[in-house]
Design an enzyme around this catalytic site. Structure first.
Site, short mmCIF file in Angstrom:
data_model
loop_
_atom_site.label_atom_id
_atom_site.label_comp_id
_atom_site.label_asym_id
_atom_site.label_seq_id
_atom_site.Cartn_x
_atom_site.Cartn_y
_atom_site.Cartn_z
N GLY A 12 -8.67 7.68 -12.81
CA GLY A 12 -7.39 7.08 -12.44
C GLY A 12 -6.89 6.13 -13.51
O GLY A 12 -7.29 6.19 -14.68
N LYS A 33 -14.31 12.81 -9.42
CA LYS A 33 -15.05 13.24 -8.23
C LYS A 33 -14.62 14.64 -7.78
O LYS A 33 -15.43 15.42 -7.31
CB LYS A 33 -14.82 12.23 -7.11
CG LYS A 33 -15.69 12.42 -5.89
CD LYS A 33 -15.42 11.27 -4.94
CE LYS A 33 -16.30 11.32 -3.72
NZ LYS A 33 -16.05 10.18 -2.81
N SER A 40 -6.67 7.65 -6.21
CA SER A 40 -5.66 6.81 -5.56
C SER A 40 -4.44 6.56 -6.44
O SER A 40 -3.33 6.35 -5.93
CB SER A 40 -6.28 5.45 -5.19
OG SER A 40 -7.27 5.61 -4.21
N GLN A 45 3.07 4.77 -4.62
CA GLN A 45 4.51 5.02 -4.61
C GLN A 45 5.30 3.89 -5.26
O GLN A 45 6.25 4.11 -5.98
CB GLN A 45 5.01 5.20 -3.17
CG GLN A 45 4.50 6.45 -2.48
CD GLN A 45 4.96 6.51 -1.02
OE1 GLN A 45 5.45 5.54 -0.48
NE2 GLN A 45 4.78 7.66 -0.42
N GLU A 111 9.60 -6.37 -3.81
CA GLU A 111 8.75 -6.03 -2.68
C GLU A 111 8.30 -7.30 -1.98
O GLU A 111 8.47 -8.41 -2.49
CB GLU A 111 7.54 -5.20 -3.14
CG GLU A 111 7.94 -3.84 -3.68
CD GLU A 111 6.77 -3.00 -4.15
OE1 GLU A 111 6.96 -1.80 -4.35
OE2 GLU A 111 5.67 -3.54 -4.31
N HIS A 235 -1.69 -1.47 5.18
CA HIS A 235 -0.27 -1.31 4.85
C HIS A 235 0.51 -1.25 6.16
O HIS A 235 0.13 -0.53 7.08
CB HIS A 235 -0.04 -0.04 4.04
CG HIS A 235 1.29 -0.04 3.34
ND1 HIS A 235 2.47 0.14 4.01
CD2 HIS A 235 1.62 -0.21 2.04
CE1 HIS A 235 3.47 0.08 3.15
NE2 HIS A 235 2.98 -0.13 1.94
N ARG A 282 2.11 -8.48 3.26
CA ARG A 282 1.71 -7.32 4.06
C ARG A 282 0.85 -7.67 5.28
O ARG A 282 0.99 -7.06 6.33
CB ARG A 282 0.93 -6.34 3.18
CG ARG A 282 1.82 -5.60 2.22
CD ARG A 282 1.01 -4.71 1.31
NE ARG A 282 1.90 -3.92 0.47
CZ ARG A 282 1.46 -3.14 -0.51
NH1 ARG A 282 0.18 -3.06 -0.76
NH2 ARG A 282 2.31 -2.46 -1.24
N HIS A 343 -5.12 0.32 3.60
CA HIS A 343 -4.39 0.68 2.39
C HIS A 343 -5.09 0.26 1.09
O HIS A 343 -4.96 0.94 0.09
CB HIS A 343 -3.00 0.03 2.44
CG HIS A 343 -2.13 0.37 1.28
ND1 HIS A 343 -1.79 1.68 0.96
CD2 HIS A 343 -1.50 -0.41 0.35
CE1 HIS A 343 -1.00 1.68 -0.10
NE2 HIS A 343 -0.82 0.44 -0.50
N ARG A 378 -3.86 -8.84 -1.33
CA ARG A 378 -3.22 -8.38 -2.57
C ARG A 378 -1.70 -8.44 -2.46
O ARG A 378 -1.11 -7.95 -1.51
CB ARG A 378 -3.63 -6.94 -2.86
CG ARG A 378 -2.94 -6.33 -4.07
CD ARG A 378 -3.44 -4.92 -4.30
NE ARG A 378 -2.99 -3.99 -3.29
CZ ARG A 378 -1.87 -3.28 -3.35
NH1 ARG A 378 -1.04 -3.42 -4.36
NH2 ARG A 378 -1.57 -2.42 -2.39
#
Length: 525
Positions: A12, A33, A40, A45, A111, A235, A282, A343, A378
């Site tokens: 990733g 894997k 992820s 998004q 956000e 999330h 969140r 999430h 986070r």
């Protein structure tokens, strides 16, 4: 057996960033894997947070991160990541990531928890675009070898040397090759864990199916400390649909004006609960939705952005709009049914600012770690950012201290002389389902000591059963994941029982107040 200078476990954002920063000088092997693009990163998004807007400052981004993290963040780490963010974005542009623009400037969205517009993005599929660019760059580099379908079992350490040692040095990993079913030793002078989080410990999660806490569990078994596993981020807005599981509705829908409403009445409830309304962090939004669902006996709440123009919605959220249309939901004129889902894993393997773990020769970057960046929660779009900054930090430290890393010794091959093929695969499926269900019910958004103790009791019962199974049967990808899933669940519950307060993502009815001093939960093997 494979042998390389540096082994990176995970393909990733964090792993590929490290690989690209090392490959001009070293031979690098990157293990995935499953397929190279299944992690992820591809699912992200929203975007990447960075101070790029006039009037925004590093201090503001740092403060927003600290507020979201409920004071548990390591401020020096936050400063390190935030101050390196603009340079990380610039490097991604050079690799070919087609970030959205507005005139001659990058288009920035906002956000929850952010005081400014500072999220660079590629429409609503940033992770996929970033991963595509990084994979192309890695594939084109002659010193990078990418190997898919390698399911990591355990770290190869000093105790696996032909001449046994208790030094605790990491020399690579043992992994099952899905294509052959055989166990391979991947040996290296330095190893970087970039294996992602542990979302699949829970029944409802936005994480891909491979997010079973493998790196955390392997590092723990090898002797590395693990920290803050109680802080599992949920999330607030995952699509509620019986046919489609784990489809995330990005934070940016609320950032661009989406309202959370009670389905029957259309009442917008977030302003009743927090002055920041839908732009609250969140954990607050997820708990609010959970509260309304339980209070009113609902299956879901509505996320409604239909008051914005259809053109605006389609332009900002093309992939979500198209996916929902295929399910009979037109988000330009209809609300979206949503529920919270696990999430992000904010805790993990402890690393310093060079990405070093407690074990010589072992580095880690991204969601597998507890770097001090996220604290108790986070901040949105800081996760991909952490991958780029820490992927590079690992690479820089390895390159600067290469001569201090001894060559890998001979490692014993995997011993399958005392095991047989399993005739009880149903045991794995049954235990997997049980773990995910009791973790959701007992170790979810709202917790109590009694619920946590119930989860701990079930983990103890399953540990004996799964260890017995592991000891008698040949390893398979499903068995490896089950073993890691249970180990991760045990670490989460231990951390949650240890914390006698409510802070950030850890909310317990037995200790609703936050203590004056913020202290990490550190587990020592």
């Amino acid at each position: 057996m494979t042998d390389s200078d540096i082994l990176i476990v995970g393909s990733g954002a964090a792993g590929l960033t490290a690989a690209l920063n090392l490959a001009d000088r070293f031979k690098v092997t990157v293990l995935a894997k499953g397929k190279l693009n299944e992690g992820s990163t591809a699912w992200a998004q929203g975007g990447i947070a960075a101070v790029l807007e006039p009037g925004d400052t590093f201090d503001s981004h740092i403060e927003d991160t600290m507020v979201a993290g409920a004071g548990l963040n390591d401020r020096a780490t936050v400063e390190f990541v935030v101050e390196n963010a603009p340079a990380a974005i610039e490097r991604l542009q050079k690799v070919g990531v087609p970030f959205a623009t507005e005139g001659n400037m990058l288009h920035l969205t906002r956000e929850g928890g952010h005081s400014h517009r500072r999220i660079v993005h590629v429409a609503d599929a940033t992770g996929w675009a970033v991963l595509d660019a990084l994979l192309k760059a890695a594939d084109a580099h002659p010193n990078i070898t990418m190997v898919p379908d390698q399911v990591a079992i355990d770290l190869a350490t000093s105790r696996h040397e032909m001449r046994y040692s208790g030094a605790g040095h990491v020399w690579g990993i043992y992994a099952v090759d899905r294509r052959t079913g055989r166990v391979v030793v991947h040996k290296a002078r330095a190893t970087i864990l970039a294996t992602g989080g542990a979302g699949r410990t829970y029944q409802f999660s936005t994480a891909p199916k491979g997010a079973t806490g493998d790196g955390i569990a392997m590092a723990w078994r090898a002797g590395a400390r693990v920290s803050n596993m109680e802080f599992m981020q949920f999330h607030p807005t995952c699509l509620y649909n019986t046919q489609v599981k784990n489809f995330l509705i990005t934070e940016a829908v609320r950032g661009e004006g989406g309202h959370l409403k009670i389905p029957e009445t259309g009442h917008r409830f977030m302003p009743d609960l927090d002055p920041r309304a839908e732009l609250a962090p969140r954990d607050i939004v997820a708990r609010a939705i959970d509260h309304e669902i339980k209070r009113l006996g609902l299956d879901y709440v509505h996320l409604d952005i239909s008051h914005q123009s259809p053109a605006f919605v389609r332009e900002h959220f093309p992939n979500i709009h198209e996916k929902l249309l295929s399910l009979g939901i037109d988000m330009t004129v209809q609300p979206i049914p949503v529920v919270p889902a696990q999430h992000y894993t904010c805790g993990g393997v402890i690393v310093d600012r060079d990405g070093r773990t407690d074990l010589p020769g072992l580095y880690a970057a991204g969601e597998v770690t507890q770097s001090g960046l996220h604290g108790a929660n986070r901040l949105a779009s800081n996760s991909l950012l952490e991958c780029f900054v820490y992927g590079e930090a690992c690479a820089n430290h390895i390159a600067a201290h290469w001569d201090d890393l001894p060559p890998a010794p001979a490692i014993r091959p995997w011993d399958e002389s005392r095991v047989t093929d399993s005739d009880e695969e149903v045991v794995i499926k049954q235990n997997w389902t049980e773990i995910r269900r009791f973790m959701w019910n007992y170790v979810g958004i709202v917790r109590t000591t009694k619920r946590l103790e119930r989860a701990q009791h079930r983990i103890r019962m399953l540990t004996d059963e799964i260890n017995d199974y592991y000891g008698h049967f040949r390893v398979t990808p499903d068995l490896i994941e089950l073993r890691n899933l249970l180990q991760t669940a045990e670490l989460i519950v231990r951390c949650a029982l240890h914390r006698k307060e409510s802070r950030g993502l850890h909310y317990t009815l037995d200790y609703p107040e936050m203590q004056a001093e913020a202290v990490d939960t550190i587990l020592i093997p």
